[in-house]
Write an enzyme that holds these catalytic residues in place. Structure first.
Site, PDB file in Angstrom:
ATOM      1  N   SER A  57       0.841  -1.190   0.000  1.00  0.00           N
ATOM      2  CA  SER A  57       0.000   0.000   0.000  1.00  0.00           C
ATOM      3  C   SER A  57       0.883   1.249   0.000  1.00  0.00           C
ATOM      4  O   SER A  57       1.662   1.445  -0.935  1.00  0.00           O
ATOM      5  CB  SER A  57      -0.968  -0.028   1.183  1.00  0.00           C
ATOM      6  OG  SER A  57      -1.980   0.938   1.037  1.00  0.00           O
ATOM      7  N   ASP A 116      -9.004  -5.091  -5.898  1.00  0.00           N
ATOM      8  CA  ASP A 116      -8.591  -4.025  -4.982  1.00  0.00           C
ATOM      9  C   ASP A 116      -9.440  -2.779  -5.201  1.00  0.00           C
ATOM     10  O   ASP A 116      -9.417  -2.173  -6.276  1.00  0.00           O
ATOM     11  CB  ASP A 116      -7.110  -3.706  -5.210  1.00  0.00           C
ATOM     12  CG  ASP A 116      -6.498  -2.900  -4.078  1.00  0.00           C
ATOM     13  OD1 ASP A 116      -7.245  -2.199  -3.374  1.00  0.00           O
ATOM     14  OD2 ASP A 116      -5.272  -2.979  -3.894  1.00  0.00           O
ATOM     15  N   HIS A 135      -7.448  -5.473  -1.318  1.00  0.00           N
ATOM     16  CA  HIS A 135      -6.226  -4.683  -1.135  1.00  0.00           C
ATOM     17  C   HIS A 135      -5.070  -5.477  -0.533  1.00  0.00           C
ATOM     18  O   HIS A 135      -3.929  -5.038  -0.591  1.00  0.00           O
ATOM     19  CB  HIS A 135      -6.521  -3.454  -0.281  1.00  0.00           C
ATOM     20  CG  HIS A 135      -5.383  -2.487  -0.211  1.00  0.00           C
ATOM     21  ND1 HIS A 135      -4.678  -2.082  -1.328  1.00  0.00           N
ATOM     22  CD2 HIS A 135      -4.794  -1.845   0.836  1.00  0.00           C
ATOM     23  CE1 HIS A 135      -3.729  -1.237  -0.967  1.00  0.00           C
ATOM     24  NE2 HIS A 135      -3.780  -1.081   0.332  1.00  0.00           N
TER      25      HIS A 135
END
Length: 722
Positions: free
Chosen positions: A580, A655, A687
Site C-alpha cells: 500500500s 482491490d 487490497h
C-alpha cells in the site's frame, strides 16, 4: 578447568540451538494469529464495578476484585437450553457484551438477544432478516437498525420499520461514508434513550463508476464501484434523524458545499441537540456545529479549527457527567493530540493535557469528574501508558509500572481497571488495578508461544532523521546463529505513511513473524518509522504535506546509512518490501536510490496519487489542480527510467483501495522504458491477500528475495525451506 567449562558451555549452547524449532512460512503466516498467538482470558469484561466475567471451557465465569473470588456464572449447556426456548440456536457461546450487572447481549448469526442473569432467561430476541447487513443494536430501545440493499430498517418488538425509501441508483442509507476517513466506521448512531436514530445518507450518483472485473465467472463480469479520485467529483452526504415513536425523518440543514465532510457525530445528553464536525473539501477548516433535533436547524458553530496544511477530526466530543453544558474535546489543536474541556458556547474551560506527546486514547472520567483517564506516549513514543489527570489542577499520574504498551478497560464508575499489556519480552498479561494505580492482582499471563523457536535477535535502535534533529526509531532483527564476522543481506520492510507506527514496545517489538522466518534463512530485517508516520505529533506527520515520498525517502536513507555503518551488513545486497503506502515507498526507494536497493517487492502500490481517492489523497497532497508540481514529483511513472534493480509488483485484482490501474500503468511505462520487471496478481483478493492464500503470497515474496538477494551459489529454493 576453565577451558573445560567454556567447551561445555559452547556445546550446550549449540545443542540448545539445534533442539529449537525453526520458523516455517506456515508458522509465520497461519500461526501468527492462531496457534502461535499468545492467549489470555477470553472475552474478559466488566459486569459491574466489582465483578468481571470471562469465558473458559464453554462456560461464563464471574470473578470479583478480590483474588480467587471466582464462580461459575452460567454454563454453555444452560445458556443453550435457555436459548432453545426462544428458538435461538447457540452452537457455542457467541460474542456478547455486558449491558448492566444483570443482562448480557448476545450476537449470534442473525439474532441479537438479551439474557437476564437473575432469572436465567432471554428477555428479548431480535431476529434480523436474511440479507440484512451492518446491524446496530440499541439496548435502551430494545431495537436493532440494519441495511437491506440501499435502505435502512429498524426491528423493534418483532415489527420491522422501513426508515428510508430510496430507489435512485447510487444512493444508500445507513452505511459508512467518506471511505472510512475521519474516524468513521459506521453509518448509524442511536440516541442515548434509543428514541432517535441518526444515519448517513450517501449520494454517489454523481461519481463515475469504476470497473472491477470478476474473472472467476464463465464470462468475466464487471462489478463497478464508486471511486472518486483526487480532484474529481466526490459523493454528497447528509445526516438524517429518525424518530422511532412518530416514524418521521428530519435531515440536518447543514448547508455549505455539497462535497464537504460530515464527521464525528455526538448526541447531546437530553437528546435535544446533536453535534457534528463539518470539514470543508480542502480539509483545512473544521466547524463543530450544534443542531436542533426537532426540525434539523443549525443552532450555532461552537468552535472552529483551521490550518495551512490540514485538519483531521477523528474523535466525537464526550459530554460531561456532571454538567450537560460542558464536553471534552480530543484534538491536535496545539500540534499534539490532547484533551480539552469546553462549554457548549464554545468557551475553553481548560486544557487538561499538554506537552510534546500524544494522547492516544481518552477513556473518560469518574462519576464526579475528579479525574480524566487517558493512554498516552508521555514516557516514550514506543510505549503506551495509562494516566489519570486531575481535572481541577492538571496533575498527571502514571498508573501502570512496567515499560510496554498498556491498554485499560475501566469499571462502570472508574473504581478499578484491567490493564492488558505486553512488552518486547512479555507476550501479554492482564492486571487488575485500582483507579489510583494500586495493583490488586494479576488476572492472567499469556504463555510464550515462541519459546521453542530459535529466533534472531530483535532490537530497537534510535536514529536521527534527515532534518538533523528529530529522533527516529528502527527495529532490527538479526539472522539466527548470527556471526558478526559474516556479511548478511538485508531486507528493509517499509510503510512510512500516516496512521501507521510499525516500531513499538509490544511483544517482539511489533515484528511480523515473517521477519523471523527470513532471519532463519540468513537475512537481516530492518524497519524505520520515518517522519510522516503516526503518533509523533503534527509537525512530524505533516512534513509529507504536498510532497508524498520525499522526506520519507530521506529518512529511510538515514536508516540505510546506519546499516552501512555495520560491518556485518552486505552493502551490495539490500532489498525493500512494503504494501500500500509501503508499496509506494518501495517504488520510491527502488527508483530514487537505485544504487542502494538491489531487489524490491511492492504490494498494492500507489503509483500516481492522481488515481487515489479524494479524502485521503487530497488531505496530504491537495488537489492535482492546486499542486501539479507535487503530484508530478510523487508520480512513480516519472521515475521508471532510473530503475536498475529487480522489482516485482503484486496486486489484488479486486482491490478497491489502490485500484489495479496503478500497477497496469507502471508496467506499461516499464515496457516503454525497456525496463524488465515482474508482476503477480491475486484474482479474488482485494487490497491485501488474506486467509490460506496468504501463505502463497509470502512464499512468492520470500522466493523473490531468495532468487535475487542471496549470493550465488547459495541461492535457495523455497521448497527446501519448509
Amino acid at each position: 578447568m576453565k577451558r573445560i567449562y567454556l567447551i561445555l558451555s559452547a556445546f550446550l549452547f549449540t545443542l540448545t540451538a539445534f533442539s529449537q524449532k525453526q520458523m516455517s512460512i506456515e508458522d509465520a503466516v497461519l500461526g501468527r494469529y492462531s496457534y502461535l498467538y499468545p492467549r489470555q482470558l477470553s472475552r474478559l469484561q466488566w459486569l459491574s464495578d466489582d465483578k468481571l466475567i470471562y469465558v473458559a471451557n464453554d462456560t461464563i465465569w464471574e470473578t470479583g476484585v478480590k483474588k480467587n473470588d471466582k464462580k461459575l456464572l452460567i454454563s454453555g449447556t444452560a445458556l443453550k437450553d435457555a436459548a432453545s426456548k426462544k428458538e435461538i440456536d447457540f452452537a457455542r457461546i457467541p460474542a456478547f457484551t455486558t449491558q448492566n450487572a444483570n443482562e448480557l447481549v448476545f450476537n449470534s448469526g442473525n439474532t441479537i438477544s438479551v439474557f437476564n442473569l437473575k432469572n436465567s432467561q432471554f428477555e428479548c430476541a431480535l431476529e434480523i432478516p436474511e440479507g440484512a447487513e451492518v446491524p446496530d443494536f440499541s439496548a435502551e430501545g430494545q431495537s436493532v437498525a440494519y441495511v437491506k440493499g440501499q435502505n435502512l430498517f429498524i426491528l423493534k418488538g418483532g415489527k420491522e420499520m422501513q426508515v428510508t425509501n430510496e430507489t435512485q441508483e447510487g444512493i444508500v442509507c445507513g452505511r459508512y461514508v467518506h471511505r472510512r476517513e475521519f474516524g468513521i466506521e459506521k453509518g448509524t448512531f442511536w440516541s442515548p434513550s434509543g428514541k432517535y436514530l441518526a444515519f448517513y445518507r450517501k449520494d454517489e450518483s454523481m461519481v463515475k463508476d469504476y470497473p472491477l472485473v470478476d474473472f472467476m465467472t464463465c464470462e468475466a463480469e464487471e462489478t463497478p464501484v464508486k471511486y472518486p479520485m483526487a480532484g474529481m467529483t466526490s459523493h454528497q452526504v447528509t445526516l438524517g434523524i429518525y424518530n422511532t415513536e412518530t416514524g418521521e425523518t428530519t435531515y440536518l440543514k447543514s448547508g455549505g458545499p455539497d462535497d464537504h465532510y460530515l464527521t464525528n457525530i455526538s448526541w447531546g445528553p437530553n437528546e435535544e441537540f446533536i453535534y457534528m464536525a463539518e470539514l470543508n473539501r480542502e480539509q483545512n477548516h473544521m466547524q463543530l456545529n450544534q443542531y436542533r433535533v426537532a426540525g434539523g436547524e443549525k443552532v450555532k458553530t461552537i468552535l472552529e479549527e483551521s490550518r495551512s496544511t490540514y485538519v483531521e477530526p477523528q474523535h466525537p466530543i464526550l459530554f460531561s457527567k456532571t454538567n450537560d453544558n460542558q464536553f471534552y474535546y480530543w484534538t491536535r489543536n496545539d500540534g499534539w493530540f490532547h484533551v480539552y474541556l469546553y462549554n457548549t458556547d464554545g468557551k475553553l474551560i481548560k486544557q487538561l493535557t499538554k506537552g510534546d506527546w500524544e494522547v492516544t486514547e481518552f477513556y473518560g472520567t469518574d462519576a464526579k469528574e475528579n479525574y480524566a483517564y487517558i493512554q498516552a506516549t508521555k514516557e516514550s513514543p514506543l510505549d503506551r501508558h495509562i494516566y489519570r489527570v486531575n481535572i481541577k489542577n492538571g496533575a498527571i499520574e502514571k498508573l501502570d509500572s512496567e515499560a510496554g504498551t498498556h491498554d485499560a478497560d475501566f469499571s462502570p464508575s472508574f473504581t478499578y481497571f484491567t490493564d492488558k499489556w505486553s512488552a518486547d519480552e512479555n507476550p501479554g498479561q492482564t492486571d487488575l488495578l485500582t483507579s489510583s494505580g494500586k495493583l490488586v492482582y494479576n488476572i492472567s499471563k499469556a504463555e510464550n508461544t515462541l519459546a521453542d523457536y530459535q529466533l534472531g535477535e530483535n532490537k530497537i535502535v534510535k536514529l536521527t532523521a534527515a532534518d538533523g534533529t528529530t529522533d527516529l526509531y528502527a527495529r532490527m532483527i538479526l539472522p539466527t546463529n548470527f556471526n558478526p564476522n559474516k556479511k548478511y543481506p538485508t531486507i528493509v520492510y517499509v510503510y512510512g505513511g500516516p496512521h501507521v507506527q510499525l516500531v513499538r514496545n509490544t511483544w517482539h517489538n511489533a515484528a511480523d513473524w515473517w521477519f523471523y522466518y527470513m532471519a532463519s534463512q540468513g537475512y537481516i530485517l530492518f524497519t524505520v518509522d520515518s517522519r510522516g508516520s503516526a503518533n509523533r505529533g503534527q509537525a512530524f506527520e505533516e512534513v509529507i504535506h504536498r510532497q508524498l515520498g520525499i522526506e520519507e525517502t530521506k529518512d529511510q536513507m538515514k536508516g540505510i546509512e546506519y546499516l552501512k555503518s555495520l560491518p556485518y551488513v552486505d552493502q551490495n545486497r539490500i532489498g525493500v518490501h512494503g504494501w500500500s503506502f509501503g508499496g509506494f515507498m518501495t517504488l520510491n526507494l527502488m527508483t530514487r536510490q537505485p544504487e542502494t536497493f538491489k531487489v524490491g517487492v511492492a504490494g498494492g502500490p500507489v503509483v500516481d496519487w492522481d488515481m487515489y481517492e479524494v479524502m485521503y489523497g487530497e488531505r496530504y497532497m491537495d488537489t492535482p489542480q492546486e499542486n501539479p508540481e507535487g503530484y508530478n514529483e510523487s508520480n512513480m511513472l516519472n521515475h521508471v527510467a532510473d530503475l536498475q534493480g529487480k522489482l516485482m509488483l503484486i496486486h489484488g485484482v479486486q482491490d478497491e483501495t489502490v485500484v489495479m490501474q496503478h500497477s497496469m500503468k507502471f508496467l506499461r511505462e516499464c515496457i516503454e522504458q525497456d525496463k524488465q520487471v515482474d508482476f503477480f496478481a491475486y484474482p479474488t483478493h482485494e487490497h491485501n491477500v488474506r486467509g490460506k492464500d496468504r501463505v502463497h503470497l509470502m512464499q512468492k515474496i520470500s522466493q523473490y528475495f531468495f532468487d535475487y538477494l542471496k549470493e550465488s551459489p547459495q541461492k535457495q529454493n523455497i521448497s527446501q525451506a519448509f
